[in-house]
Design an enzyme around this catalytic site. Structure first.
Site: not given
Length: 337
Positions: A141, A143-146
């Site tokens: 999503d 806000v995730k790292n990827i």
């Protein structure tokens, strides 16, 4: 699939969200009504929601004070003949102790479904997260790292579990339009089982593929930023970092415990300095939706951490000066509060 190459799993099935990944992974186990899934209460609400969505019952477990990882000793005490799965959560990007859980799983015949929403690109011992448990669920999503904008994936080495996830993500249709494109009747399709519409849209997949071109660069930068936080906070009384092996993790959060009942005041102080900190998470056993889950045991560590945990800004575009400013604000508050 690129994810298969990175994590070393036999199968990676792209889906519409991290929550869809959890739902489909549990559905692939074909749980029966009132089967039990042990899950830490200190995680996002998507975990017990996915358990409930397949007709099973979440059984909430406490966590370790130092790591916020699931308490394996309590997992063992919570196992019953109805236990079908345990859902460890890799909090902040640092893997749980999976070997001990695997030993319990073999002894009691349950599956391990990892919530790795925070942990894409992290490693456990000599294996990447995504190639350890029976099923591993990732979130991509915003806000995730990827990120894919929105999306997720399920990884597994089990051919049959992967087949079920692929089938159920596409409304029970085994062969999509692309797979049928060269046939005499490409418009003809069959739904062989009841399924969901949980595929990853092409535009989101394209975003994710572009992100994966620089995932190692992003991982290295977030490690540098977290190390800078840890150095800056190491001698500050009243704050304790939640961390693990930074060298093998893809850090997602900079999580700290703020002691002596000062967490909320520190949140307000940081906001006044133009710094947005956060709280991860509101324990699930405290939500009205799960008030009737039939909690079997007290969760003292979870409830204490709920009043202490705070997460500081941590994203790849953060500068060293940004980190130093956050650390300085934390120091100022704790030295005067």
């Amino acid at each position: 699939m690129r994810i298969e190459e990175i994590v070393g799993a036999r199968h990676a099935v792209a889906v519409g969200s991290g929550s869809a990944a959890l739902h489909l992974a549990l559905a692939a186990l074909e749980l029966e009504l009132d089967d039990e899934v042990i899950v830490p209460s200190m995680t996002f609400v998507s975990c017990p929601q996915a358990v409930s969505a397949v007709g099973a019952r979440p059984v909430f477990c406490d966590v370790s004070e130092d790591t916020v990882a699931i308490d394996v000793d309590q997992v063992e005490r919570l196992i019953t003949p109805r236990t079908r799965a345990v859902m460890p959560v890799h909090y902040a990007g640092f893997p749980c102790e999976l070997d001990d859980l695997a030993n319990l799983a073999r002894a009691h015949g349950f599956a391990i479904v990892e919530d790795a929403a925070h942990a894409f690109g992290s490693a456990y011992r000599d294996r990447m997260i995504g190639a350890v448990g029976d099923l591993t669920c990732f979130s991509f999503d915003p806000v995730k790292n990827i990120t894919c904008g929105e999306g997720g994936a399920v990884t597994t080495d089990d051919d049959e579990l992967a087949r079920k996830v692929r089938l159920w993500r596409n409304l029970g249709v085994a062969r999509d339009s692309w797979a049928r494109r060269g046939e005499q009747r490409p418009w003809y399709y069959e739904a062989s089982v009841i399924g969901l519409r949980s595929h990853l849209p092409d535009i989101n997949a394209a975003i994710g593929l572009a992100q994966l071109e620089r995932w190692e660069e992003t991982r290295m930068r977030k490690r540098e930023l977290l190390r800078r936080y840890l150095r800056g906070l190491a001698d500050v009384d009243g704050v304790v970092a939640i961390t693990g092996d930074v060298d093998t993790a893809f850090p997602f959060l900079c999580a700290v415990r703020v002691l002596d009942g000062r967490r909320d005041r520190l949140l307000d102080h940081l906001a006044g300095d133009g710094i947005q900190a956060w709280v991860h998470f509101v324990p699930n056993h405290l939500h009205p939706a799960f008030a009737d889950a039939g909690q079997r045991t007290m969760l003292p560590v979870t409830e204490r951490l709920y009043g202490e945990l705070l997460t500081l800004p941590l994203y790849a575009d953060l500068t060293d000066d940004d980190v130093d400013r956050v650390v300085a604000s934390v120091r100022t508050f704790l030295q005067t509060a």
